[in-house]
Motif scaffolding. Structure first.
Motif, PDB file in Angstrom:
ATOM      1  N   ASN A  90     113.345  52.854  54.084  1.00 50.31           N
ATOM      2  CA  ASN A  90     111.976  52.737  53.784  1.00 50.31           C
ATOM      3  C   ASN A  90     111.003  53.842  54.518  1.00 50.31           C
ATOM      4  OD1 ASN A  90     112.487  50.551  51.945  1.00 50.31           O
ATOM      5  ND2 ASN A  90     112.192  49.034  53.651  1.00 50.31           N
ATOM      6  N   GLN A  91     111.532  54.925  54.713  1.00 49.77           N
ATOM      7  CA  GLN A  91     110.694  55.816  55.217  1.00 49.77           C
ATOM      8  C   GLN A  91     110.753  56.940  54.273  1.00 49.77           C
ATOM      9  OE1 GLN A  91     108.722  55.397  58.233  1.00 49.77           O
ATOM     10  NE2 GLN A  91     109.483  53.289  58.067  1.00 49.77           N
ATOM     11  N   LEU A  92     109.681  57.484  54.016  1.00 52.95           N
ATOM     12  CA  LEU A  92     109.609  58.671  53.165  1.00 52.95           C
ATOM     13  C   LEU A  92     110.057  59.950  53.855  1.00 52.95           C
ATOM     14  CD1 LEU A  92     108.598  60.130  50.649  1.00 52.95           C
ATOM     15  CD2 LEU A  92     106.326  60.358  51.452  1.00 52.95           C
ATOM     16  N   VAL A  93     110.930  60.453  53.099  1.00 55.51           N
ATOM     17  CA  VAL A  93     111.619  61.643  53.620  1.00 55.51           C
ATOM     18  C   VAL A  93     110.950  62.853  52.565  1.00 55.51           C
ATOM     19  CG1 VAL A  93     113.633  63.276  53.971  1.00 55.51           C
ATOM     20  CG2 VAL A  93     113.745  60.728  54.466  1.00 55.51           C
ATOM     21  N   ASP A  94     110.213  63.565  53.120  1.00 55.46           N
ATOM     22  CA  ASP A  94     109.678  64.614  52.486  1.00 55.46           C
ATOM     23  C   ASP A  94     110.730  65.536  51.556  1.00 55.46           C
ATOM     24  OD1 ASP A  94     107.681  66.275  50.938  1.00 55.46           O
ATOM     25  OD2 ASP A  94     107.253  67.417  52.682  1.00 55.46           O
ATOM     26  N   PRO A  95     111.014  65.522  50.314  1.00 52.69           N
ATOM     27  CA  PRO A  95     112.008  66.481  49.920  1.00 52.69           C
ATOM     28  C   PRO A  95     111.417  67.976  49.985  1.00 52.69           C
ATOM     29  CG  PRO A  95     110.928  65.259  48.279  1.00 52.69           C
ATOM     30  CD  PRO A  95     110.371  64.858  49.518  1.00 52.69           C
TER      31      PRO A  95
ATOM     32  N   VAL B 264     109.414  49.100  44.599  1.00 53.14           N
ATOM     33  CA  VAL B 264     110.954  48.881  44.096  1.00 53.14           C
ATOM     34  C   VAL B 264     111.275  47.448  44.427  1.00 53.14           C
ATOM     35  CG1 VAL B 264     113.122  49.620  44.134  1.00 53.14           C
ATOM     36  CG2 VAL B 264     111.307  51.521  44.051  1.00 53.14           C
ATOM     37  N   GLY B 265     111.404  46.688  43.429  1.00 45.81           N
ATOM     38  CA  GLY B 265     112.088  45.325  43.586  1.00 45.81           C
ATOM     39  C   GLY B 265     113.756  45.189  43.188  1.00 45.81           C
ATOM     40  N   GLU B 266     114.099  44.253  43.995  1.00 45.72           N
ATOM     41  CA  GLU B 266     115.524  43.935  43.322  1.00 45.72           C
ATOM     42  C   GLU B 266     115.527  42.527  42.794  1.00 45.72           C
ATOM     43  OE1 GLU B 266     118.852  42.552  46.205  1.00 45.72           O
ATOM     44  OE2 GLU B 266     119.096  44.493  45.869  1.00 45.72           O
ATOM     45  N   LEU B 267     116.125  42.420  41.599  1.00 43.29           N
ATOM     46  CA  LEU B 267     116.103  41.149  40.770  1.00 43.29           C
ATOM     47  C   LEU B 267     117.384  40.980  40.434  1.00 43.29           C
ATOM     48  CD1 LEU B 267     113.836  39.827  39.418  1.00 43.29           C
ATOM     49  CD2 LEU B 267     114.178  41.311  37.042  1.00 43.29           C
ATOM     50  N   LYS B 268     117.513  39.451  40.750  1.00 41.00           N
ATOM     51  CA  LYS B 268     118.737  39.005  40.263  1.00 41.00           C
ATOM     52  C   LYS B 268     118.537  37.793  39.259  1.00 41.00           C
ATOM     53  CE  LYS B 268     121.400  39.553  44.617  1.00 41.00           C
ATOM     54  NZ  LYS B 268     121.769  39.183  45.853  1.00 41.00           N
ATOM     55  N   VAL B 269     119.283  37.737  38.093  1.00 44.51           N
ATOM     56  CA  VAL B 269     118.851  37.038  36.950  1.00 44.51           C
ATOM     57  C   VAL B 269     120.324  36.177  36.753  1.00 44.51           C
ATOM     58  CG1 VAL B 269     118.024  36.746  34.664  1.00 44.51           C
ATOM     59  CG2 VAL B 269     117.258  38.314  36.171  1.00 44.51           C
ATOM     60  N   ASP B 270     120.306  34.881  36.556  1.00 44.29           N
ATOM     61  CA  ASP B 270     121.492  34.217  35.953  1.00 44.29           C
ATOM     62  C   ASP B 270     121.156  33.735  34.477  1.00 44.29           C
ATOM     63  OD1 ASP B 270     123.593  32.505  35.287  1.00 44.29           O
ATOM     64  OD2 ASP B 270     123.379  31.413  37.182  1.00 44.29           O
ATOM     65  N   PHE B 271     121.803  34.333  33.871  1.00 43.68           N
ATOM     66  CA  PHE B 271     121.484  34.116  31.996  1.00 43.68           C
ATOM     67  C   PHE B 271     122.011  32.792  31.815  1.00 43.68           C
ATOM     68  CE2 PHE B 271     120.118  38.539  32.329  1.00 43.68           C
ATOM     69  CZ  PHE B 271     119.095  38.401  31.255  1.00 43.68           C
TER      70      PHE B 271
ATOM     71  N   LYS C 131     113.117  40.243  45.227  1.00 41.27           N
ATOM     72  CA  LYS C 131     112.971  40.449  46.572  1.00 41.27           C
ATOM     73  C   LYS C 131     112.505  42.117  46.520  1.00 41.27           C
ATOM     74  CE  LYS C 131     116.614  42.292  48.897  1.00 41.27           C
ATOM     75  NZ  LYS C 131     117.898  42.148  49.532  1.00 41.27           N
ATOM     76  N   LEU C 132     111.325  42.191  47.561  1.00 38.41           N
ATOM     77  CA  LEU C 132     110.969  43.519  47.636  1.00 38.41           C
ATOM     78  C   LEU C 132     111.884  44.408  48.382  1.00 38.41           C
ATOM     79  CD1 LEU C 132     108.395  45.439  47.130  1.00 38.41           C
ATOM     80  CD2 LEU C 132     107.666  44.571  49.500  1.00 38.41           C
ATOM     81  N   VAL C 133     112.159  45.732  47.924  1.00 40.84           N
ATOM     82  CA  VAL C 133     112.717  46.602  48.319  1.00 40.84           C
ATOM     83  C   VAL C 133     111.915  47.776  49.294  1.00 40.84           C
ATOM     84  CG1 VAL C 133     114.451  48.642  48.013  1.00 40.84           C
ATOM     85  CG2 VAL C 133     114.841  46.568  46.826  1.00 40.84           C
ATOM     86  N   GLY C 134     110.869  47.817  48.786  1.00 41.08           N
ATOM     87  CA  GLY C 134     109.783  48.857  49.462  1.00 41.08           C
ATOM     88  C   GLY C 134     108.648  49.264  48.537  1.00 41.08           C
ATOM     89  N   GLU C 135     107.407  49.394  49.325  1.00 47.54           N
ATOM     90  CA  GLU C 135     106.465  49.903  48.665  1.00 47.54           C
ATOM     91  C   GLU C 135     106.599  51.607  48.378  1.00 47.54           C
ATOM     92  OE1 GLU C 135     102.756  46.751  49.376  1.00 47.54           O
ATOM     93  OE2 GLU C 135     102.685  48.879  50.129  1.00 47.54           O
ATOM     94  N   LEU C 136     106.274  52.059  47.512  1.00 47.06           N
ATOM     95  CA  LEU C 136     106.367  53.487  47.432  1.00 47.06           C
ATOM     96  C   LEU C 136     105.052  54.417  47.670  1.00 47.06           C
ATOM     97  CD1 LEU C 136     108.660  53.711  44.232  1.00 47.06           C
ATOM     98  CD2 LEU C 136     109.369  53.470  46.521  1.00 47.06           C
ATOM     99  N   LYS C 137     104.928  55.003  48.680  1.00 44.36           N
ATOM    100  CA  LYS C 137     103.753  55.759  48.833  1.00 44.36           C
ATOM    101  C   LYS C 137     104.045  57.243  49.432  1.00 44.36           C
ATOM    102  CE  LYS C 137     101.588  51.695  50.930  1.00 44.36           C
ATOM    103  NZ  LYS C 137     100.796  50.947  52.076  1.00 44.36           N
ATOM    104  N   TRP C 138     103.358  58.095  48.609  1.00 43.31           N
ATOM    105  CA  TRP C 138     103.574  59.313  48.852  1.00 43.31           C
ATOM    106  C   TRP C 138     102.159  60.269  48.473  1.00 43.31           C
ATOM    107  CZ3 TRP C 138     106.387  57.074  44.878  1.00 43.31           C
ATOM    108  CH2 TRP C 138     106.356  57.446  43.664  1.00 43.31           C
ATOM    109  N   LEU C 139     102.143  60.966  49.274  1.00 39.71           N
ATOM    110  CA  LEU C 139     101.001  61.926  49.230  1.00 39.71           C
ATOM    111  C   LEU C 139     101.170  63.276  48.649  1.00 39.71           C
ATOM    112  CD1 LEU C 139      98.934  61.061  52.378  1.00 39.71           C
ATOM    113  CD2 LEU C 139      98.316  60.478  50.038  1.00 39.71           C
TER     114      LEU C 139
END
Length: 429
Positions: A298-303, A224-231, A255-263
């Motif tokens: 950024n820590q996976l919480v197993d739902p 997930v990344g955060e993107l800021k754009v000035d048009f 800006k990187l918000v976090g990698e998504l890893k889930w098993l």
């Protein structure tokens, strides 16, 4: 002797008319005191018997029938689903009130003289839906759509969805967003775009989150990344690759918000299938086709709860999933409670389209489900748009020839069809 008795009879009549001066004081008469109508002195017991009509709309009038109300208008207060309603006129048995905007479905209550009572049945808020058609110059695919607070559209585009196109609320193309993806990867795929309300930015500055993935030596990596754009910034041209047409790139901060890893069952899953993403205060919520995932800092919480729902969505911060009913179609909506258990929320398991509360309602075939920040759930039941209110009332809204939904940051619902360029903008009030 007769004269004597006549005299006694005459004197009795006189004293009876004038009052006997020798008798004690007569018992005082107790008059029926009128009921006072001040806020502190009105003591009648109040009750709410019924109201009409059963279905109401914002700014409309609702008549409440009961007993013990105060004839003084200002002595009465009315509440519809907990929201104060203006008392327009009334009597000791009837009050006419103004329905607040978007009151929602709930109780009808009256407060008079310190007493507050409610009707036995619920008021049904009659939501109205206005539909507008928007035509885009390019087709939409799947769930790849985001809408900002101004109603602008953002759609991943290009070969393998490698950049984002921006369109005005009327469908006019405004530009394309190009950026260096995470790790300078060029084989990434943008899976989802979600604009974020950023009150500190001018209208032409856009902040949103993207969900994307790419292949690495260890397999698929999602992020997930955060993107800021000035048009308003200068646009530059760049050759994307030989043989492909040029496109406009907009300078952007990423800006990187976090990698998504889930098993899941021992396998690493990518972002494919995630249809909604929310990121706020270091809490990341994802939901979609078969998954709902939660990260905190950024820590996976197993739902907790079922691991293989057919559809999943967040409404507010609560998770909802869809299962097959008795008809082998997707007809039952479950809510995952705090203990991780899935409890039936709406639908009777049969393939029936019925409005009503919770298990009294019915769905024919759920093909798409999305939730908004207020806790409402929007469902495409075949091609019928329906809504589940936060208290579990299912109401049919309108027909749309679509199979996908998007809830925009502007609070409106957008419906569209795969491989089509028509968007239905729905204003629900």
């Amino acid at each position: 002797m007769l004269r004597y008795f006549s005299y006694l009879l005459l004197m009795s009549l006189v004293f009876g008319l004038m009052g006997c001066p020798f008798a004690g004081d007569p018992l005082p008469l107790i008059p029926v005191a009128p009921v006072k109508t001040g806020k502190t002195s009105y003591k009648s017991r109040i009750a709410v018997h019924s109201f009409s009509p059963d279905t109401v709309r914002g700014n409309g009038e609702l008549t409440i029938h009961g007993a013990g109300f105060s004839p003084v208008q200002s002595d009465n207060q009315a509440y519809l689903n907990g929201k104060a309603a203006q008392v327009l006129r009334g009597s000791d048995t009837t009050l006419v009130v103004r329905v607040p905007e978007q009151a929602g479905t709930g109780t009808v209550e009256v407060q008079t003289g310190g007493q507050r009572v409610a009707a036995e049945k619920m008021m049904i808020y009659g939501w109205t839906t206005t539909i507008e058609k928007v035509r885009l110059p390019e087709s939409l695919y799947g769930w790849k759509l985001g809408v900002d607070k101004l109603g602008n559209f953002y759609i991943p585009n290009g070969f393998f969805y490698t950049y984002i196109s921006k369109y005005s609320p009327s469908g006019r193309k405004l530009g394309e967003i190009g950026f260096e993806p995470y790790g300078s990867r060029t084989d990434h795929t943008i899976d989802l775009v979600r604009p974020v309300v950023d009150e500190n930015n001018p209208d032409e500055k856009v902040k949103f989150h993207i969900l994307a993935d790419y292949y690495s030596s260890t397999g698929m990596v999602s992020y997930v990344g955060e993107l800021k754009v000035d048009f308003k910034a200068d646009k530059v041209e760049r050759e994307e690759w030989p043989g492909m047409p040029k496109r406009l790139l907009v300078p952007a901060d990423f800006k990187l918000v976090g990698e998504l890893k889930w098993l899941k069952s021992g396998n690493l899953y990518s972002a494919y299938g995630v249809q909604d993403i929310r990121y706020l205060d270091n809490e990341l919520l994802l939901s979609g086709s078969g998954i709902f995932i939660k990260y905190v800092n950024n820590q996976l919480v197993d739902p907790p709860g079922p691991t293989d729902p057919f559809l999943a969505a967040y409404a507010g911060k609560d998770a909802y999933i869809v299962f097959q009913g008795q008809s082998a179609l997707l007809t039952s909506v479950y809510r995952v409670n705090a203990n991780g258990n899935a409890v039936l929320w709406a639908g009777n398991g049969m393939s029936q389209q019925i409005d009503g509360y919770r298990e009294k309602a019915g769905f024919r075939k759920i093909v798409c489900m999305r939730g908004d920040e207020t806790g409402r759930i929007f469902i495409l039941d075949n091609t019928t748009l329906r809504m589940i209110t936060p208290d579990g009332f299912v109401q049919t809204l309108t027909e749309v020839p679509c199979n996908q939904l998007c809830v925009g940051v502007d609070g409106r619902v957008y419906a569209y069809q795969d491989n089509d360029n028509t968007i239905y903008r729905l204003t629900i009030q």
